[in-house]
Design a protein around this motif. Structure first.
Motif, PDB file in Angstrom:
ATOM      1  N   VAL A 142      11.429  36.670  65.882  1.00 27.28           N
ATOM      2  CA  VAL A 142      10.666  37.538  66.819  1.00 27.28           C
ATOM      3  C   VAL A 142      11.986  38.391  67.420  1.00 27.28           C
ATOM      4  O   VAL A 142      12.944  38.141  67.194  1.00 27.28           O
ATOM      5  CB  VAL A 142      10.034  36.960  67.805  1.00 27.28           C
ATOM      6  N   GLU A 187       4.933  39.382  56.084  1.00 27.30           N
ATOM      7  CA  GLU A 187       6.267  39.104  55.994  1.00 27.30           C
ATOM      8  C   GLU A 187       6.249  37.748  55.391  1.00 27.30           C
ATOM      9  O   GLU A 187       7.016  37.315  54.478  1.00 27.30           O
ATOM     10  CB  GLU A 187       7.070  39.300  57.232  1.00 27.30           C
ATOM     11  N   ARG A 188       5.373  36.700  55.601  1.00 26.81           N
ATOM     12  CA  ARG A 188       5.443  35.468  54.961  1.00 26.81           C
ATOM     13  C   ARG A 188       5.061  35.763  53.523  1.00 26.81           C
ATOM     14  O   ARG A 188       5.472  34.899  52.595  1.00 26.81           O
ATOM     15  CB  ARG A 188       4.516  34.598  55.846  1.00 26.81           C
ATOM     16  N   GLU A 235      14.913  36.321  58.892  1.00 24.04           N
ATOM     17  CA  GLU A 235      13.938  35.150  58.733  1.00 24.04           C
ATOM     18  C   GLU A 235      14.238  34.554  57.444  1.00 24.04           C
ATOM     19  O   GLU A 235      14.507  33.165  57.273  1.00 24.04           O
ATOM     20  CB  GLU A 235      12.431  35.325  58.840  1.00 24.04           C
ATOM     21  N   LYS A 271       3.494  39.737  60.675  1.00 18.71           N
ATOM     22  CA  LYS A 271       4.120  38.426  60.351  1.00 18.71           C
ATOM     23  C   LYS A 271       3.376  37.852  59.112  1.00 18.71           C
ATOM     24  O   LYS A 271       4.269  37.172  58.407  1.00 18.71           O
ATOM     25  CB  LYS A 271       4.023  37.465  61.417  1.00 18.71           C
ATOM     26  N   THR A 308       0.448  39.315  64.518  1.00 18.30           N
ATOM     27  CA  THR A 308       0.300  38.381  63.507  1.00 18.30           C
ATOM     28  C   THR A 308      -0.221  38.838  62.077  1.00 18.30           C
ATOM     29  O   THR A 308       0.396  38.257  61.207  1.00 18.30           O
ATOM     30  CB  THR A 308      -0.901  37.447  64.151  1.00 18.30           C
ATOM     31  N   LEU A 336       8.026  42.106  67.210  1.00 12.24           N
ATOM     32  CA  LEU A 336       8.547  41.775  65.930  1.00 12.24           C
ATOM     33  C   LEU A 336       9.696  42.977  65.769  1.00 12.24           C
ATOM     34  O   LEU A 336       9.589  44.243  66.594  1.00 12.24           O
ATOM     35  CB  LEU A 336       7.796  42.058  64.751  1.00 12.24           C
ATOM     36  N   LEU A 386       2.814  32.715  67.479  1.00 16.44           N
ATOM     37  CA  LEU A 386       3.656  32.421  66.394  1.00 16.44           C
ATOM     38  C   LEU A 386       4.109  31.092  65.863  1.00 16.44           C
ATOM     39  O   LEU A 386       4.337  30.646  67.193  1.00 16.44           O
ATOM     40  CB  LEU A 386       4.506  33.623  66.109  1.00 16.44           C
ATOM     41  N   ALA A 442       9.085  31.426  63.099  1.00 14.69           N
ATOM     42  CA  ALA A 442       8.854  32.965  62.866  1.00 14.69           C
ATOM     43  C   ALA A 442       9.919  33.834  63.802  1.00 14.69           C
ATOM     44  O   ALA A 442      10.268  33.468  64.741  1.00 14.69           O
ATOM     45  CB  ALA A 442       7.466  33.462  63.375  1.00 14.69           C
TER      46      ALA A 442
END
Length: 447
Positions: free
Chosen positions: A363, A397-398, A151, A394, A391, A193, A357, A361
């Motif tokens: 996946v 990760e963000r 990503e 993720k 979620t 993921l 998502l 994102a």
């Protein structure tokens, strides 16, 4: 075609070269450039590849360099397989997390966050150099945490970067084998993921065969994931989880097993691979034999602590076969370079595949691959328990990406604190303090 392998002194590079040696078709890779910051490791792996290719008339030429720009120029494909901080860093990630009573695995939990925080800036720099020097190259990312790093690179390279992992492939092959199906002919319904996914169906001739497996107690207990999770839990889920979900579903047991182990997986690999490269420095060492011996031991001890926590003992011989990430990479290259259409489970931008998502994102889902790249296949929605995990992770990760971009310690603490396997903001703060004290690569986290 020219293939550049970043992290070219890495132990698993001979797997990739071995796959290339079996490709004799027009449009194949004819030149491999190995890039690594460690000249000694480069030399050792180049020796292994030389013995692998001996006697193969059309074996791809191999060159090695420590200069990144030199390695990238003229590349048609770039494999990114770097390890920022080396195995020393992985061992430290595990040790620091376990001291706080939380998981330190390199892709899951606190260890994965620490690894991501020091890897994302390097991966982003590499992506920018690729955009400048080889803008038409396709990038295949092996670097962990694979979904997060893919990503990060996609923000520079768009859909020209694709992440791969051998875990879903290995799972699909094991389930197909138990069901008596050809894994190359079956449709594997897998979604999630990276290292956080579920096999929800295995379709042969238009019929889902997974319910037959879930109804068979003996068959469920006959393969790796069945023994790891237990038949009762698999039937409760109605799916076969990726093996890495053991860290979530049996977290206390996994942490206890890791704390009681003589040494962590990272410490074990650090010692093992140091021994391999040291042996390769001795004149007269047979390169390929030394490599095969080390690989066999590495595969046999994979996820040993989790098996200990589950009380299932050693791996069965039939489970030792990996998913073959090098074969996935070769199939991906063939599909793109020759328009040999393939269906592969890959890490790509979501593009509406999972409604929970956003479009960008990354996946891990089945994809149709052709000369225009990898295209995610529409999948059925996840159940709520899976949506919650996906979620939440993720979201973490963000926060890692935001911290890497801004250099914010506050955001980095937030990434640790929000992870489902880190249970305290105070622990998150201590984790970041421990990691920044240990890793020079985290010195950018200041504000």
């Amino acid at each position: 075609m020219k293939l550049t392998i970043l992290g070219g002194g890495g132990f698993r590079v001979p797997l990739v070269y071995g796959a290339l040696l079996g490709d004799h078709a027009e449009g194949r890779v004819t030149h491999v450039t190995l890039h690594d910051l460690d000249a000694g490791r480069l030399s050792a792996i180049a020796r292994v590849l030389a013995e692998q290719g001996a006697g193969v008339p059309d074996a791809p030429e191999v060159t090695a360099t420590t200069d990144l720009d030199e390695a990238l120029r003229g590349a048609d494909f770039v494999f990114s397989a770097i390890r920022v901080g080396g195995l020393e860093g992985r061992a430290a990630d595990e040790r620091i997390a376990l001291a706080e009573g939380v998981l330190g695995q390199e892709t899951v939990g606190a260890g994965g966050i620490a690894y991501g925080l020091r890897t994302v800036p390097v991966a982003t720099h590499i992506a920018r150099r690729i955009a400048a020097l080889a803008p038409d190259a396709w990038v295949i990312n092996f670097t962990n945490p694979a979904g997060l790093v893919t990503e990060a690179m996609s923000r520079v390279l768009g859909d020209r970067v694709v992440g791969i992992c051998d875990s879903p492939v290995g799972l699909g092959r094991r389930v197909a084998r138990i069901l008596g199906a050809d894994p190359d002919e079956a449709w594997i319904d897998y979604v999630g993921l990276n290292h956080l996914g579920w096999l929800r169906g295995l379709h042969v001739g238009g019929r889902d065969q997974l319910p037959r497996l879930l109804a068979d107690e003996r068959a469920l207990g006959s393969f790796e994931e069945g023994r790891l999770f237990g038949p009762e839990w698999l039937r409760s889920l109605g799916a076969i989880p990726n093996e890495y979900l053991h860290y979530y579903y049996f977290n206390r047991e996994a942490v206890r097993a890791y704390r009681q182990a003589e040494r962590t997986r990272g410490a074990y690999l650090l010692d093992q691979q140091a021994g391999f490269y040291r042996e390769m420095g001795k004149p007269g060492t047979p390169p390929l034999a030394a490599w095969h011996r080390t690989l066999a031991d590495r595969e046999a001890t994979y996820m040993a602590a989790n098996r200990e926590a589950a009380g299932i003992g050693e791996r069965n011989e039939e489970d030792l076969e990996s998913g073959g990430y090098e074969k996935v990479a070769l199939a991906l290259m063939r599909a793109v370079a020759r328009n040999e259409r393939a269906t592969l489970i890959l890490n790509v931008r979501n593009r509406g595949t999972l409604s929970a998502l956003d479009a960008d994102a990354v996946v891990e889902v089945p994809c149709f691959v052709d000369a225009t790249g990898a295209h995610p296949v529409t999948v059925a929605p996840l159940p709520y328990h899976a949506v919650g995990l996906v979620t939440a992770v993720k979201g973490v990760e963000r926060e890692v990406l935001a911290a890497a971009e801004s250099g914010s310690r506050t955001t980095a603490v937030k990434a640790f604190a929000l992870h489902p396997l880190v249970d305290s903001v105070a622990v998150a703060r201590r984790l970041l303090a421990g990691y920044t004290d240990e890793h020079p690569g985290l010195a950018y986290l200041r504000s």
